[in-house]
Design a protein around this motif. Sequence first.
Motif, short mmCIF file in Angstrom:
data_model
loop_
_atom_site.label_atom_id
_atom_site.label_comp_id
_atom_site.label_asym_id
_atom_site.label_seq_id
_atom_site.Cartn_x
_atom_site.Cartn_y
_atom_site.Cartn_z
N SER A 1 67.67 59.62 53.61
CA SER A 1 68.41 58.73 52.69
C SER A 1 69.18 59.55 51.66
CB SER A 1 67.46 57.72 52.03
OG SER A 1 66.81 58.28 50.94
N LYS A 2 68.67 60.71 51.29
CA LYS A 2 69.42 61.61 50.38
C LYS A 2 70.70 62.11 51.09
CE LYS A 2 65.84 61.90 47.53
NZ LYS A 2 65.86 61.01 46.39
N VAL A 3 70.52 62.50 52.34
CA VAL A 3 71.66 63.03 53.10
C VAL A 3 72.73 61.96 53.26
CG1 VAL A 3 72.38 63.87 55.38
CG2 VAL A 3 70.35 64.81 54.29
N SER B 1 62.82 64.61 37.92
CA SER B 1 62.85 64.74 39.38
C SER B 1 62.60 63.38 40.04
CB SER B 1 61.76 65.73 39.79
OG SER B 1 61.53 65.69 41.17
N CYS B 2 63.09 63.24 41.26
CA CYS B 2 62.70 62.07 42.05
C CYS B 2 61.35 62.41 42.68
CB CYS B 2 63.76 61.72 43.10
SG CYS B 2 63.89 62.87 44.47
N SER B 3 60.61 61.38 43.07
CA SER B 3 59.26 61.64 43.56
C SER B 3 59.30 62.40 44.89
CB SER B 3 58.47 60.35 43.70
OG SER B 3 59.15 59.48 44.55
N HIS B 4 60.38 62.21 45.66
CA HIS B 4 60.50 62.94 46.92
C HIS B 4 60.57 64.45 46.68
CE1 HIS B 4 62.03 64.38 50.74
NE2 HIS B 4 63.09 64.85 50.13
N CYS B 5 61.52 64.87 45.84
CA CYS B 5 61.67 66.31 45.57
C CYS B 5 60.43 66.87 44.88
CB CYS B 5 62.91 66.56 44.72
SG CYS B 5 64.44 66.19 45.62
N ASN B 6 59.83 66.05 44.03
CA ASN B 6 58.60 66.47 43.37
C ASN B 6 57.52 66.76 44.42
OD1 ASN B 6 55.82 65.07 42.10
ND2 ASN B 6 56.81 66.57 40.80
N LYS C 1 69.80 62.28 36.68
CA LYS C 1 69.77 62.83 38.05
C LYS C 1 68.54 63.69 38.27
CE LYS C 1 73.70 65.20 38.10
NZ LYS C 1 74.74 66.05 38.69
N CYS C 2 68.03 63.64 39.49
CA CYS C 2 66.98 64.58 39.90
C CYS C 2 67.58 65.98 39.86
CB CYS C 2 66.53 64.24 41.32
SG CYS C 2 65.49 65.51 42.06
N TYR C 3 66.89 66.92 39.21
CA TYR C 3 67.47 68.26 39.06
C TYR C 3 67.52 69.02 40.39
CZ TYR C 3 63.04 70.94 39.26
OH TYR C 3 61.87 71.54 39.66
N LEU C 4 66.79 68.54 41.39
CA LEU C 4 66.79 69.24 42.67
C LEU C 4 67.83 68.66 43.64
CD1 LEU C 4 62.94 69.77 43.01
CD2 LEU C 4 64.67 71.52 42.55
N CYS C 5 67.72 67.37 43.97
CA CYS C 5 68.66 66.81 44.96
C CYS C 5 69.93 66.27 44.32
CB CYS C 5 67.98 65.74 45.79
SG CYS C 5 67.59 64.23 44.88
N GLU C 6 69.93 66.13 42.99
CA GLU C 6 71.10 65.60 42.25
C GLU C 6 71.43 64.15 42.58
OE1 GLU C 6 74.55 67.72 40.68
OE2 GLU C 6 74.17 69.11 42.32
ZN LIG Z 1 65.37 64.67 44.19
#
Ligand SMILES: [Zn+2]
Length: 211
Positions: free
Chosen positions: A147-149, A71-76, A35-40
């Motif tokens: 898309s995360k939401v 991390s995912c590239s978006h959150c990064n 999992k991305c540590y930011l958005c999970e």
């Molecule tokens: Zn993320």
Amino acid sequence: MIKVNRSPVAPPSLAKGTYQAKDVQEQLLLDFNGKCYLCECRDMQSIVTEHLVAHHGARVLMLDWNNLFLSCSHCNSVKNQKKYEHDIIDCCIDDPEKLLNQTIDDTTGEPLIETIGDSLKAVNTANLLNDCFGKDNTPYRKAEAASKVKAFKVVMNELYKKLLTFREKEDDLRAVKGMLDRRHPFAGFTRGYVRSHLGDYPELKDCVLLG
Ligand SMILES: [Zn+2]
């Protein structure tokens, strides 16, 4: 954001001067449960190795195992702003659930992150996470955040549904427990929701204990 148990042993490639090696990526995927540590999110379009504290070419920070996060590239890309270079919660050390109230906006059903207390790290991290899910972004980031939401709402709706039936159906109890496990996508929110409704679900108290 959820507490992560990082392997205490640094992957060997770091000592050889690279953090982009297979052993580093494998260990990060394992430790962060994919999992991305930011958005999970676990459904990541692209995955990157992120530095919690920006390294700006400094090898000590670049190769420090404890500074590497999945991390995912978006959150990064969201985090790659000067205001987020320092003083972000280290989820391998501190339990984010003690510092952040990861909740749901009543009107929109979207993620809403508030601070518990007013430490600089909590404030910065709440701002960062709200930005990761937020509409106040560039057009590309806005589309990614949407898309995360969407994925977040799928998980939360599934939780709400199972919470109606878990007392009658053994399978649904198992499903609820799975969604409250820290390894599950958006666990910070599923656990936060149940923790704030323990009056309705007292039997789930042990599933949402803080670390
Ligand atoms: Zn993320």
